[in-house]
Write a protein that holds these residues in place. Structure first.
Motif, PDB file in Angstrom:
ATOM      1  N   UNK A  28       0.817  -1.216   0.000  1.00 55.53           N
ATOM      2  CA  UNK A  28       0.000   0.000   0.000  1.00 55.53           C
ATOM      3  C   UNK A  28       0.848   1.262   0.000  1.00 55.53           C
ATOM      4  N   UNK A  29       2.078   1.168   0.481  1.00 56.54           N
ATOM      5  CA  UNK A  29       2.947   2.344   0.497  1.00 56.54           C
ATOM      6  C   UNK A  29       3.279   2.823  -0.909  1.00 56.54           C
ATOM      7  N   UNK A  52      -6.707  11.403  -1.646  1.00 58.94           N
ATOM      8  CA  UNK A  52      -5.285  11.095  -1.536  1.00 58.94           C
ATOM      9  C   UNK A  52      -4.982  10.597  -0.131  1.00 58.94           C
ATOM     10  N   UNK A  53      -4.064   9.645  -0.048  1.00 60.77           N
ATOM     11  CA  UNK A  53      -3.754   9.048   1.255  1.00 60.77           C
ATOM     12  C   UNK A  53      -3.174  10.079   2.224  1.00 60.77           C
ATOM     13  N   UNK A  54      -2.220  10.854   1.783  1.00 63.75           N
ATOM     14  CA  UNK A  54      -1.469  11.674   2.737  1.00 63.75           C
ATOM     15  C   UNK A  54      -2.199  12.959   3.111  1.00 63.75           C
ATOM     16  N   UNK A  55      -2.696  13.704   2.133  1.00 60.77           N
ATOM     17  CA  UNK A  55      -3.325  14.985   2.442  1.00 60.77           C
ATOM     18  C   UNK A  55      -4.829  14.878   2.662  1.00 60.77           C
ATOM     19  N   UNK A  56      -5.437  13.788   2.201  1.00 65.60           N
ATOM     20  CA  UNK A  56      -6.883  13.668   2.326  1.00 65.60           C
ATOM     21  C   UNK A  56      -7.646  14.544   1.356  1.00 65.60           C
ATOM     22  N   UNK A  57      -6.960  15.038   0.350  1.00 70.00           N
ATOM     23  CA  UNK A  57      -7.625  15.871  -0.650  1.00 70.00           C
ATOM     24  C   UNK A  57      -8.680  15.048  -1.394  1.00 70.00           C
ATOM     25  N   UNK A  58      -9.862  15.612  -1.563  1.00 70.29           N
ATOM     26  CA  UNK A  58     -10.961  14.878  -2.182  1.00 70.29           C
ATOM     27  C   UNK A  58     -11.473  15.569  -3.439  1.00 70.29           C
ATOM     28  N   UNK A  59     -12.129  14.763  -4.258  1.00 69.29           N
ATOM     29  CA  UNK A  59     -12.752  15.280  -5.477  1.00 69.29           C
ATOM     30  C   UNK A  59     -13.921  14.372  -5.812  1.00 69.29           C
ATOM     31  N   UNK A  60     -15.028  14.989  -6.280  1.00 67.75           N
ATOM     32  CA  UNK A  60     -16.247  14.237  -6.545  1.00 67.75           C
ATOM     33  C   UNK A  60     -16.758  14.494  -7.953  1.00 67.75           C
ATOM     34  N   UNK A  61     -17.498  13.529  -8.475  1.00 67.67           N
ATOM     35  CA  UNK A  61     -18.210  13.781  -9.709  1.00 67.67           C
ATOM     36  C   UNK A  61     -19.397  14.680  -9.404  1.00 67.67           C
ATOM     37  N   UNK A  62     -19.850  15.394 -10.403  1.00 70.27           N
ATOM     38  CA  UNK A  62     -20.982  16.300 -10.200  1.00 70.27           C
ATOM     39  C   UNK A  62     -22.239  15.546  -9.778  1.00 70.27           C
ATOM     40  N   UNK A  63     -22.380  14.317 -10.223  1.00 72.85           N
ATOM     41  CA  UNK A  63     -23.609  13.571  -9.948  1.00 72.85           C
ATOM     42  C   UNK A  63     -23.746  13.162  -8.485  1.00 72.85           C
ATOM     43  N   UNK A  66     -22.175  16.587  -2.814  1.00 71.92           N
ATOM     44  CA  UNK A  66     -23.174  17.022  -1.841  1.00 71.92           C
ATOM     45  C   UNK A  66     -23.973  15.880  -1.244  1.00 71.92           C
ATOM     46  N   UNK A  67     -23.898  14.689  -1.848  1.00 71.08           N
ATOM     47  CA  UNK A  67     -24.626  13.527  -1.325  1.00 71.08           C
ATOM     48  C   UNK A  67     -23.681  12.449  -0.812  1.00 71.08           C
ATOM     49  N   UNK A  68     -22.535  12.297  -1.458  1.00 72.36           N
ATOM     50  CA  UNK A  68     -21.560  11.269  -1.093  1.00 72.36           C
ATOM     51  C   UNK A  68     -20.358  11.925  -0.429  1.00 72.36           C
ATOM     52  N   UNK A  69     -19.746  11.196   0.489  1.00 73.42           N
ATOM     53  CA  UNK A  69     -18.527  11.672   1.138  1.00 73.42           C
ATOM     54  C   UNK A  69     -17.500  10.554   1.165  1.00 73.42           C
ATOM     55  N   UNK A  70     -16.325  10.845   0.652  1.00 66.70           N
ATOM     56  CA  UNK A  70     -15.224   9.880   0.705  1.00 66.70           C
ATOM     57  C   UNK A  70     -14.300  10.274   1.844  1.00 66.70           C
ATOM     58  N   UNK A  71     -13.814   9.287   2.574  1.00 65.49           N
ATOM     59  CA  UNK A  71     -12.894   9.542   3.677  1.00 65.49           C
ATOM     60  C   UNK A  71     -11.932   8.370   3.786  1.00 65.49           C
ATOM     61  N   UNK A  72     -10.885   8.579   4.577  1.00 67.87           N
ATOM     62  CA  UNK A  72      -9.931   7.474   4.734  1.00 67.87           C
ATOM     63  C   UNK A  72      -9.421   7.397   6.152  1.00 67.87           C
ATOM     64  N   UNK A  73      -9.071   6.170   6.550  1.00 64.51           N
ATOM     65  CA  UNK A  73      -8.396   5.913   7.814  1.00 64.51           C
ATOM     66  C   UNK A  73      -7.013   5.425   7.421  1.00 64.51           C
ATOM     67  N   UNK A  74      -6.056   6.328   7.511  1.00 62.76           N
ATOM     68  CA  UNK A  74      -4.706   6.025   7.026  1.00 62.76           C
ATOM     69  C   UNK A  74      -4.097   4.849   7.773  1.00 62.76           C
ATOM     70  N   UNK A  75      -4.292   4.808   9.060  1.00 53.88           N
ATOM     71  CA  UNK A  75      -3.689   3.740   9.875  1.00 53.88           C
ATOM     72  C   UNK A  75      -4.267   2.380   9.520  1.00 53.88           C
ATOM     73  N   UNK A  76      -5.556   2.346   9.229  1.00 53.05           N
ATOM     74  CA  UNK A  76      -6.226   1.087   8.912  1.00 53.05           C
ATOM     75  C   UNK A  76      -6.192   0.776   7.424  1.00 53.05           C
ATOM     76  N   UNK A  77      -5.645   1.684   6.630  1.00 56.00           N
ATOM     77  CA  UNK A  77      -5.579   1.520   5.174  1.00 56.00           C
ATOM     78  C   UNK A  77      -6.973   1.219   4.616  1.00 56.00           C
ATOM     79  N   UNK A  78      -7.939   1.984   5.097  1.00 58.04           N
ATOM     80  CA  UNK A  78      -9.321   1.788   4.683  1.00 58.04           C
ATOM     81  C   UNK A  78      -9.899   3.096   4.169  1.00 58.04           C
ATOM     82  N   UNK A  79     -10.637   2.993   3.092  1.00 57.47           N
ATOM     83  CA  UNK A  79     -11.323   4.138   2.505  1.00 57.47           C
ATOM     84  C   UNK A  79     -12.822   3.881   2.580  1.00 57.47           C
TER      85      UNK A  79
END
Length: 126
Positions: A28-29, A52-63, A66-79
């Protein structure tokens, strides 16, 4: 190699919510970005969101913005993909993807990602 395993799909009523998870293992590294894509029957695979893993920068499709949220747990390597206000048009197989650490802009096309999960079905009933 990187292995990705998705979970959390299922059947939900319109207006409801579902949270998907994707756990990465292996090298994963060597990756820098995780993405969610979806593919409905007879349609091309389309971008949903990425982080992105390190900064947590996010980007979404227009569709889904505002409804979906992506997040990550870096330690658990889970998105995660929290999906709210679902409608029948969101019915798809949802795929998690990872991109090898690469210079350049973060992609929003399937060809920009190197590793894929097996997919999880989300069905939204009207």
């Amino acid at each position: 190699q990187v292995q990705l395993v998705e979970s959390g799909g299922g059947l939900v009523q319109a207006g409801g919510s579902v949270r998907l998870s994707c756990t990465a293992s292996g090298r994963t590294f060597s990756t820098d970005t995780m993405g969610w894509f979806r593919q409905a029957p007879g349609k091309e695979r389309e971008f949903v969101a990425r982080i992105t893993w390190t900064t947590g920068d996010t980007y979404y499709s227009d569709s889904v913005k505002g409804r979906f949220t992506i997040s990550r747990d870096f330690a658990e390597k889970t998105v995660y993909l929290q999906m709210n206000s679902l409608n029948p048009e969101d019915t798809s197989v949802y795929y998690c993807a990872a991109r090898r650490r690469t210079l350049g802009p973060v992609p929003t096309t399937p060809s920009g990602y190197d590793f894929w999960g097996q997919g999880t079905q989300v069905t939204v009933s009207s």
